[in-house]
Design an enzyme around this catalytic site. Sequence first.
Site, PDB file in Angstrom:
ATOM      1  N   LEU A 294      -0.746   3.343   7.251  1.00 17.41           N
ATOM      2  CA  LEU A 294      -1.681   4.161   8.031  1.00 17.41           C
ATOM      3  C   LEU A 294      -2.825   4.709   7.173  1.00 17.41           C
ATOM      4  O   LEU A 294      -2.595   5.409   6.193  1.00 17.41           O
ATOM      5  CB  LEU A 294      -0.915   5.342   8.664  1.00 17.41           C
ATOM      6  N   ASP A 295      -4.042   4.419   7.566  1.00 23.56           N
ATOM      7  CA  ASP A 295      -5.246   4.936   6.902  1.00 23.56           C
ATOM      8  C   ASP A 295      -5.355   4.529   5.439  1.00 23.56           C
ATOM      9  O   ASP A 295      -6.048   5.177   4.652  1.00 23.56           O
ATOM     10  CB  ASP A 295      -5.324   6.475   7.019  1.00 23.56           C
ATOM     11  N   GLU A 296      -4.643   3.477   5.057  1.00 30.90           N
ATOM     12  CA  GLU A 296      -4.655   3.055   3.653  1.00 30.90           C
ATOM     13  C   GLU A 296      -5.360   1.721   3.451  1.00 30.90           C
ATOM     14  O   GLU A 296      -5.424   1.204   2.346  1.00 30.90           O
ATOM     15  CB  GLU A 296      -3.212   2.947   3.119  1.00 30.90           C
TER      16      GLU A 296
END
Lengths: 286, 286, 286, 286
Positions: free
Chosen positions: B229-231
């Site tokens: 997530l969001d990486e």
Amino acid sequence: METENGSSATLLITCPEKPGIISTVTNFLTEHIANIIDIDQHTTDPRTGIFFMRIEFDVESQTIQKLEQDLHELAKDYSMEWWLSTKEKRKRMAIFVSKADHCLMELIWRWKTNEIPVDIPLVISNHADLKEVVESYGIPYYHIPLTKDTKENAEQKALELLKGKVDFIVLARYMQILSPKFISNYHNKIINIHHSFLPAFVGANPYVRAYNRGVKLIGATAHYVTNDLDEGPIIEQDVQRINHQYTAEDLKVAGRHVERRVLAQAVSWHVEDKVLVHGNKTIIFQ
Amino acid sequence: METENGSSATLLITCPEKPGIISTVTNFLTEHIANIIDIDQHTTDPRTGIFFMRIEFDVESQTIQKLEQDLHELAKDYSMEWWLSTKEKRKRMAIFVSKADHCLMELIWRWKTNEIPVDIPLVISNHADLKEVVESYGIPYYHIPLTKDTKENAEQKALELLKGKVDFIVLARYMQILSPKFISNYHNKIINIHHSFLPAFVGANPYVRAYNRGVKLIGATAHYVTNDLDEGPIIEQDVQRINHQYTAEDLKVAGRHVERRVLAQAVSWHVEDKVLVHGNKTIIFQ
Amino acid sequence: METENGSSATLLITCPEKPGIISTVTNFLTEHIANIIDIDQHTTDPRTGIFFMRIEFDVESQTIQKLEQDLHELAKDYSMEWWLSTKEKRKRMAIFVSKADHCLMELIWRWKTNEIPVDIPLVISNHADLKEVVESYGIPYYHIPLTKDTKENAEQKALELLKGKVDFIVLARYMQILSPKFISNYHNKIINIHHSFLPAFVGANPYVRAYNRGVKLIGATAHYVTNDLDEGPIIEQDVQRINHQYTAEDLKVAGRHVERRVLAQAVSWHVEDKVLVHGNKTIIFQ
Amino acid sequence: METENGSSATLLITCPEKPGIISTVTNFLTEHIANIIDIDQHTTDPRTGIFFMRIEFDVESQTIQKLEQDLHELAKDYSMEWWLSTKEKRKRMAIFVSKADHCLMELIWRWKTNEIPVDIPLVISNHADLKEVVESYGIPYYHIPLTKDTKENAEQKALELLKGKVDFIVLARYMQILSPKFISNYHNKIINIHHSFLPAFVGANPYVRAYNRGVKLIGATAHYVTNDLDEGPIIEQDVQRINHQYTAEDLKVAGRHVERRVLAQAVSWHVEDKVLVHGNKTIIFQ
């Protein structure tokens, strides 16, 4: 903003909200023959919040003492915290450095041109590297070496050197963590520059981590130092665009310019009494 | 950049570094009567690194097939990954939305003005709210409701709708997390907009957390979606200055403008084949 | 900033400097049971200058009329100009357009989301192109064709349509120069967006001229319209970085985004009564 | 970018467009055992325009002379102008100053940290004010007083001091206009910093004029010096937000920081051979 016969003063106020507080304070100043030049205010909630105000005013030098006395009374009625400063009495700033000179030199350059109107009674460092350049400006430089074991002593020594001599401290890329004991002596009076856009990259080696994450902007953050590393109230932040061509080393070089710009701006605002702290946040009256 | 008799094409290449690779590729194109218009290249290390190149060139329509065939041969010798696209064949973009319309409308507006030259075969949403406005532009809108229990089915339905119809997907403030299975179908082909300056405020409610932290700039980040997530690889980021007067709600409003600007820019670069992915980072050939 | 039983109002004041003016006004409001929420002030010279103030306050709806009456008296004593507005009574904005839709659509989008809390009673254009899209939002659209010879008549027609219906006018890329007669009806109430960083590139074709000059940033300027072309008081400006790869056409496309951002910001400030005009300059109380 | 056994070199090329030029040059370098590290190119028109290229490459020190000889031949066939430089041979920069020290100090600081890798053989000034500080860095300082009547002599003296000693000149807030004769000796080799966002406020006192016009951003422009005042090719520009609170003097102070940032950036690019001039514009290969 020079005043011929008077004294330019700045009053900062924090207190719980109460109807009529602004007119109370402006009346108080009018009664003390103070001419208001600039007024700024903020509230967290107009009914039940905390109220913050900054007033810049001209006043005769001989009446300022009386004004200060009467403020004590006013403050009681409103549960105010307040700070009064005058332009006549310049703030005194200590600078802590390690080996990097960019933030130090920026502050010295803005001090020399009087863009930041402070006195610099001393610079303290855990290294000797910058002694010569600092002393060439006539500023005393104290080299206090520091190891894990000697840290407590070193801080004690620093506190003694600072005692009664300075109003606030700037950590201009000082690569040591100050102890809670030290910090407690200068509550909301130590400004640090962190070389990232906080809260991204809290802690060590932010540029390497920014490089590894592949961010497209790097940043710097000036904040008051608290016991929680890089968690203190943020005063100023800024960023700079980078791209895939930058190595981690290039980020470090580019970041230096953001750091000195951000730190100098934060110090300016602090010196001009434009910063009020509310919990972990700041109100900046620009 | 219109060409009268030819076809403007773009070639993207990634391969291990090898001496002479640039002249090999430029010779290859010259031999295929391609006129190079723009060349960009990057290397992680000129001797042992990974090499990235983007070449824009004019070529006769009838020779492009031969060029493509011969590229397969060249690619073997250099262990190349490559992507060839032509302006004639527009990319097809699906948009996923939830209820907020600002990113969607920005994309539609730039699509209508042809600033982003794509086709939009469909919009998919877990809500019905934006159906009318999307359809008013002649774009099919599929409302696929989604609960925890129906998520797998919903994703399956979406995959079927998308199959063979789109080249990439834009999550324009789509408030659902896609499963690894879904993502594996569109590797480095799903662009998300996160409403913070990553890696600050990964996860939910970034504006509230930015408000609570007292940052002085808010940001937005467009990135390719991965299972973390969001990486995923960051394509573009930008920030906007705020101050103590902003409520958490004000941050959300101000942030919308950064979000749509950042997402639209990222989509533009993707459409123009200006983005190459290297591990968790992007190379952007502006 | 909603108030349950009261009415949020904003008072703007301009007058010659006079000692005690701030406390006079704050006392006046306190006496009228108004709770000051925000106060901003500026002076061109604390002794002999012009004084500007903006006060936002909560007040009971039934007392606002009395307050307004008494303000007339106060104003006489201080030679004040003043403007009082309430949130209850939304400002009414006319939009003038030609063929380009980007500024128009930005304003409509921010109006729909209530980010700019205005009414839009009508859009006027010298072309029919945008009629359909404007009317799809339920906004009346008047197409008033205009040639050199019919300009006077056309302006007269527009004035009649506007009469009593609008508080200010926004020229959202309206490609006609208004006559002094027209402007005199809306003194400091017409906002124009100029597609350059004024005073660079006053007049026609700024993007072509920016291209020819080889600037590295392009800009946009929102200003009040006066009889001197592009010389009126500047409300807001911003810029965008470009490079040698941009054609004149690319500048135009990139510039659109700066234009709509700058114009929308200027309109927001105008609507929130944050702009005061002083000669050819503006004071913006952000 | 250090190379162990080789020599990092940069080749700049300008010539009329011709098919195959990129592969010709890259082949030429490959034949001379040069390993291309970075390649950038630009064309004003892919068929009939002017072509610009910058190539950074590694090459053995002993082969560079042969490469240079053969370039003369290649250049004839393509009507090329070209410039070859090596990292081994640092560029030599003269600085001209008057009384203001901010741009000078920024350059010296970046020179000391090797961020700008140049030699500074001398500083020339029409005033004696900065002699001490410049000499403290071991840089020779020549004070050449200058009046209207002595200007020709003064310039002659400067030319003699510079002769054979410098590759380019930086006017770091040098408040004199150079004669066409002087400029002709350093064509596209004199960099000036103008304290406005050109073409706004060409000529004297830009900050006062910016103040009077009421702009919301101030800027600075670094450009090559030509005979037309402030009309030379722009290398870099940047701006800084200001507001109605700034006096003309405040603009001057704030502007200093933009000036030094913009000038230092322009000098960096010039030193790294990233600037090519085309008529009155620059191509910057960042």
